[in-house]
Write a protein that holds these residues in place. Sequence first.
Motif, PDB file in Angstrom:
ATOM      1  N   UNK A 127      36.899  33.401  47.398  1.00 33.36           N
ATOM      2  CA  UNK A 127      38.192  33.094  46.772  1.00 33.36           C
ATOM      3  C   UNK A 127      38.976  34.382  46.497  1.00 33.36           C
ATOM      4  N   UNK A 128      38.280  35.380  45.973  1.00 32.73           N
ATOM      5  CA  UNK A 128      38.925  36.665  45.693  1.00 32.73           C
ATOM      6  C   UNK A 128      39.361  37.327  46.999  1.00 32.73           C
ATOM      7  N   UNK A 129      38.506  37.276  48.013  1.00 35.37           N
ATOM      8  CA  UNK A 129      38.843  37.856  49.318  1.00 35.37           C
ATOM      9  C   UNK A 129      40.085  37.191  49.897  1.00 35.37           C
ATOM     10  N   UNK A 130      40.193  35.883  49.719  1.00 33.77           N
ATOM     11  CA  UNK A 130      41.363  35.162  50.206  1.00 33.77           C
ATOM     12  C   UNK A 130      42.622  35.619  49.471  1.00 33.77           C
ATOM     13  N   UNK A 169      37.484  43.846  45.834  1.00 34.45           N
ATOM     14  CA  UNK A 169      36.850  42.551  45.579  1.00 34.45           C
ATOM     15  C   UNK A 169      35.946  42.654  44.355  1.00 34.45           C
ATOM     16  N   UNK A 170      35.119  43.687  44.315  1.00 29.46           N
ATOM     17  CA  UNK A 170      34.209  43.878  43.188  1.00 29.46           C
ATOM     18  C   UNK A 170      34.950  44.076  41.872  1.00 29.46           C
ATOM     19  N   UNK A 171      36.048  44.807  41.916  1.00 26.80           N
ATOM     20  CA  UNK A 171      36.832  45.036  40.708  1.00 26.80           C
ATOM     21  C   UNK A 171      37.434  43.750  40.170  1.00 26.80           C
ATOM     22  N   UNK A 172      37.950  42.926  41.065  1.00 29.38           N
ATOM     23  CA  UNK A 172      38.523  41.651  40.627  1.00 29.38           C
ATOM     24  C   UNK A 172      37.445  40.729  40.067  1.00 29.38           C
ATOM     25  N   UNK A 218      36.597  41.941  36.564  1.00 28.39           N
ATOM     26  CA  UNK A 218      37.643  41.556  35.610  1.00 28.39           C
ATOM     27  C   UNK A 218      37.566  40.074  35.271  1.00 28.39           C
ATOM     28  N   UNK A 219      37.259  39.260  36.269  1.00 29.51           N
ATOM     29  CA  UNK A 219      37.141  37.826  36.028  1.00 29.51           C
ATOM     30  C   UNK A 219      35.967  37.535  35.093  1.00 29.51           C
ATOM     31  N   UNK A 220      34.856  38.224  35.301  1.00 32.57           N
ATOM     32  CA  UNK A 220      33.685  38.014  34.445  1.00 32.57           C
ATOM     33  C   UNK A 220      33.955  38.493  33.027  1.00 32.57           C
ATOM     34  N   UNK A 221      34.620  39.640  32.894  1.00 29.66           N
ATOM     35  CA  UNK A 221      34.961  40.156  31.575  1.00 29.66           C
ATOM     36  C   UNK A 221      35.918  39.201  30.868  1.00 29.66           C
TER      37      UNK A 221
END
Length: 79
Positions: A16-19, A43-46, A49-52
Amino acid sequence: MGKKKKDPESLALKLEVAAELGLLDKIKKEGWGALSAAESGRIGGMLARMKMGSAYMATLAGQPAIRDTVDDDTDAGSP
Protein backbone atom coordinates in the motif's frame (compact mmCIF):
# COMPACT_ATOMS: atom_id res chain seq x y z
CA MET A 1 21.50 -12.71 5.08
CA GLY A 2 18.49 -15.02 5.40
CA LYS A 3 14.99 -14.25 4.27
CA LYS A 4 12.50 -12.93 6.77
CA LYS A 5 9.17 -14.62 7.45
CA LYS A 6 6.42 -13.14 5.34
CA ASP A 7 3.60 -11.63 7.35
CA PRO A 8 0.63 -11.14 4.97
CA GLU A 9 -0.61 -8.12 6.93
CA SER A 10 2.79 -6.47 6.89
CA LEU A 11 3.27 -7.20 3.20
CA ALA A 12 -0.11 -5.68 2.37
CA LEU A 13 0.83 -2.52 4.25
CA LYS A 14 4.20 -2.33 2.48
CA LEU A 15 2.49 -2.73 -0.89
CA GLU A 16 0.00 0.00 0.00
CA VAL A 17 2.82 2.39 0.89
CA ALA A 18 4.73 1.44 -2.27
CA ALA A 19 1.62 2.21 -4.31
CA GLU A 20 1.30 5.62 -2.64
CA LEU A 21 4.90 6.35 -3.59
CA GLY A 22 4.41 5.19 -7.17
CA LEU A 23 6.74 2.21 -6.78
CA LEU A 24 4.25 -0.64 -7.03
CA ASP A 25 4.71 -1.24 -10.77
CA LYS A 26 8.48 -1.43 -10.37
CA ILE A 27 8.12 -3.94 -7.51
CA LYS A 28 5.68 -6.09 -9.49
CA LYS A 29 7.93 -6.11 -12.57
CA GLU A 30 11.37 -6.45 -10.99
CA GLY A 31 10.83 -7.43 -7.35
CA TRP A 32 11.78 -5.77 -4.08
CA GLY A 33 15.49 -6.12 -4.85
CA ALA A 34 15.20 -3.66 -7.74
CA LEU A 35 14.46 -0.76 -5.38
CA SER A 36 17.22 1.68 -4.63
CA ALA A 37 18.27 2.32 -1.05
CA ALA A 38 16.47 5.67 -1.16
CA GLU A 39 13.24 4.07 -2.39
CA SER A 40 13.40 1.35 0.26
CA GLY A 41 14.12 3.98 2.88
CA ARG A 42 11.09 6.01 1.87
CA ILE A 43 8.89 2.94 2.25
CA GLY A 44 10.45 2.09 5.61
CA GLY A 45 10.13 5.67 6.82
CA MET A 46 6.44 5.83 5.96
CA LEU A 47 5.83 2.48 7.66
CA ALA A 48 7.61 3.70 10.80
CA ARG A 49 5.56 6.90 10.86
CA MET A 50 2.37 4.89 10.46
CA LYS A 51 3.32 2.62 13.36
CA MET A 52 4.26 5.58 15.56
CA GLY A 53 0.98 7.25 14.68
CA SER A 54 -1.04 4.18 15.61
CA ALA A 55 0.78 3.92 18.97
CA TYR A 56 0.02 7.59 19.60
CA MET A 57 -3.64 7.12 18.70
CA ALA A 58 -3.86 4.10 21.04
CA THR A 59 -2.50 6.26 23.84
CA LEU A 60 -5.11 8.94 23.13
CA ALA A 61 -7.81 6.27 23.25
CA GLY A 62 -6.67 5.30 26.74
CA GLN A 63 -5.03 2.05 25.73
CA PRO A 64 -1.50 1.41 26.94
CA ALA A 65 1.26 1.97 24.45
CA ILE A 66 3.42 -1.05 23.64
CA ARG A 67 6.31 0.31 25.70
CA ASP A 68 3.99 0.65 28.72
CA THR A 69 3.14 -3.04 28.72
CA VAL A 70 6.71 -4.34 29.03
CA ASP A 71 7.62 -5.74 32.44
CA ASP A 72 10.40 -3.69 33.98
CA ASP A 73 12.12 -5.26 36.99
CA THR A 74 13.90 -2.02 37.88
CA ASP A 75 10.73 -0.66 39.52
CA ALA A 76 9.96 -3.88 41.43
CA GLY A 77 11.03 -2.48 44.83
CA SER A 78 9.59 1.01 44.55
CA PRO A 79 6.18 1.86 46.10
